[in-house]
Design a protein around this motif. Structure first.
Motif, short mmCIF file in Angstrom:
data_model
loop_
_atom_site.label_atom_id
_atom_site.label_comp_id
_atom_site.label_asym_id
_atom_site.label_seq_id
_atom_site.Cartn_x
_atom_site.Cartn_y
_atom_site.Cartn_z
N LEU A 101 0.83 -1.20 0.00
CA LEU A 101 0.00 0.00 0.00
C LEU A 101 0.87 1.25 0.00
O LEU A 101 0.58 2.21 -0.73
CB LEU A 101 -0.93 0.00 1.21
N GLN A 102 1.91 1.24 0.81
CA GLN A 102 2.83 2.39 0.86
C GLN A 102 3.38 2.69 -0.53
O GLN A 102 3.37 3.84 -0.98
CB GLN A 102 3.98 2.06 1.83
N THR A 103 3.83 1.66 -1.21
CA THR A 103 4.40 1.84 -2.54
C THR A 103 3.37 2.33 -3.54
O THR A 103 3.59 3.32 -4.25
CB THR A 103 5.01 0.51 -3.04
N ASN A 104 2.23 1.66 -3.60
CA ASN A 104 1.25 1.96 -4.65
C ASN A 104 0.44 3.23 -4.42
O ASN A 104 0.05 3.90 -5.39
CB ASN A 104 0.33 0.77 -4.85
N ILE A 105 0.22 3.59 -3.15
CA ILE A 105 -0.55 4.81 -2.88
C ILE A 105 0.36 6.03 -2.81
O ILE A 105 0.07 7.05 -3.44
CB ILE A 105 -1.36 4.68 -1.57
N PHE A 106 1.44 5.94 -2.07
CA PHE A 106 2.24 7.13 -1.80
C PHE A 106 3.47 7.30 -2.66
O PHE A 106 3.96 8.41 -2.83
CB PHE A 106 2.61 7.16 -0.31
N GLU A 107 4.00 6.22 -3.22
CA GLU A 107 5.17 6.36 -4.08
C GLU A 107 4.79 6.38 -5.56
O GLU A 107 5.29 7.21 -6.31
CB GLU A 107 6.17 5.24 -3.77
N LYS A 108 3.92 5.48 -5.96
CA LYS A 108 3.52 5.41 -7.37
C LYS A 108 2.25 6.21 -7.67
O LYS A 108 1.88 6.38 -8.83
CB LYS A 108 3.35 3.96 -7.79
N ASN A 109 1.57 6.67 -6.61
CA ASN A 109 0.39 7.53 -6.74
C ASN A 109 -0.73 6.90 -7.57
O ASN A 109 -1.40 7.59 -8.33
CB ASN A 109 0.77 8.89 -7.31
N TYR A 110 -0.95 5.60 -7.44
CA TYR A 110 -2.02 4.93 -8.17
C TYR A 110 -3.40 5.25 -7.60
O TYR A 110 -4.40 5.10 -8.30
CB TYR A 110 -1.82 3.42 -8.15
N ALA A 111 -3.45 5.65 -6.34
CA ALA A 111 -4.73 5.97 -5.69
C ALA A 111 -4.48 7.03 -4.64
O ALA A 111 -3.33 7.31 -4.27
CB ALA A 111 -5.33 4.72 -5.05
N GLU A 112 -5.59 7.62 -4.16
CA GLU A 112 -5.52 8.59 -3.08
C GLU A 112 -6.49 8.13 -2.00
O GLU A 112 -7.45 7.41 -2.26
CB GLU A 112 -5.89 9.98 -3.58
N VAL A 113 -6.22 8.56 -0.77
CA VAL A 113 -7.03 8.14 0.36
C VAL A 113 -7.38 9.35 1.22
O VAL A 113 -6.52 10.20 1.49
CB VAL A 113 -6.30 7.09 1.23
N LEU A 114 -8.63 9.40 1.64
CA LEU A 114 -9.07 10.36 2.64
C LEU A 114 -9.34 9.59 3.92
O LEU A 114 -9.90 8.48 3.87
CB LEU A 114 -10.35 11.07 2.19
N ILE A 115 -8.97 10.16 5.04
CA ILE A 115 -9.18 9.55 6.35
C ILE A 115 -10.24 10.38 7.08
O ILE A 115 -10.12 11.60 7.18
CB ILE A 115 -7.89 9.53 7.19
N ALA A 116 -11.26 9.70 7.60
CA ALA A 116 -12.28 10.34 8.44
C ALA A 116 -11.88 10.13 9.89
O ALA A 116 -11.54 9.01 10.29
CB ALA A 116 -13.65 9.74 8.17
N GLU A 117 -11.91 11.20 10.67
CA GLU A 117 -11.51 11.11 12.07
C GLU A 117 -12.61 11.67 12.98
O GLU A 117 -13.20 12.70 12.67
CB GLU A 117 -10.24 11.91 12.34
N GLU A 118 -12.83 10.97 14.07
CA GLU A 118 -13.70 11.46 15.13
C GLU A 118 -12.83 11.62 16.36
O GLU A 118 -12.18 10.66 16.79
CB GLU A 118 -14.84 10.46 15.39
N ASN A 119 -12.80 12.83 16.89
CA ASN A 119 -11.94 13.12 18.04
C ASN A 119 -10.49 12.70 17.79
O ASN A 119 -9.84 12.10 18.64
CB ASN A 119 -12.48 12.48 19.32
N GLU A 120 -10.03 12.97 16.56
CA GLU A 120 -8.65 12.68 16.11
C GLU A 120 -8.34 11.20 16.01
O GLU A 120 -7.19 10.82 15.83
CB GLU A 120 -7.63 13.40 17.01
N LYS A 121 -9.35 10.33 16.06
CA LYS A 121 -9.17 8.89 15.91
C LYS A 121 -9.73 8.48 14.55
O LYS A 121 -10.87 8.81 14.23
CB LYS A 121 -9.90 8.13 17.01
N PRO A 122 -8.96 7.75 13.72
CA PRO A 122 -9.48 7.31 12.43
C PRO A 122 -10.70 6.40 12.59
O PRO A 122 -10.68 5.45 13.38
CB PRO A 122 -8.32 6.52 11.82
N VAL A 123 -11.78 6.74 11.87
CA VAL A 123 -13.01 5.94 11.94
C VAL A 123 -13.51 5.53 10.56
O VAL A 123 -14.52 4.84 10.44
CB VAL A 123 -14.13 6.69 12.71
#
Length: 100
Positions: free
Chosen positions: A41-63
């Motif tokens: 995932l690290q390689t394909n999302i952040f190095e090769k940029n094949y996809a993007e991700v949004l993180i939803a957080e409640e009280n700074e905790k990923p949900v």
């Protein structure tokens, strides 16, 4: 009172992304189909940029998360995005996070 935030994922979120993907698989009773790794995932999302991700957080905790990638419609001649997965943890559903 709960605070809610949506932010673009950064490389340090890769383990969280993997965990949320696995939770989605468990929810869909498909956990045996998860064959990716944090490293992949690290390689394909952040190095090769094949996809993007949004993180939803409640009280700074990923949900939750949304994973998408860019596409292009040949008939319309315009770019777009394809939402591959949208997942909100069951215990935080019903608060409008998925719609947000």
């Amino acid at each position: 009172m709960s605070t809610f935030n949506i932010r673009k994922a950064i490389p340090e979120d890769t383990q969280t992304i993997f965990n949320l993907i696995y939770q989605l698989a468990v929810y869909e009773k498909l956990e045996n189909n998860v064959i990716t790794s944090v490293e992949e995932l690290q390689t394909n999302i952040f190095e090769k940029n094949y996809a993007e991700v949004l993180i939803a957080e409640e009280n700074e905790k990923p949900v939750g998360f949304a994973l998408y990638f860019h596409n292009f419609s040949t008939f319309v001649g315009k770019p777009g995005i394809y939402l591959e997965d949208l997942f909100v943890e069951p215990e935080t559903r019903g608060k409008g996070y998925g719609k947000a």
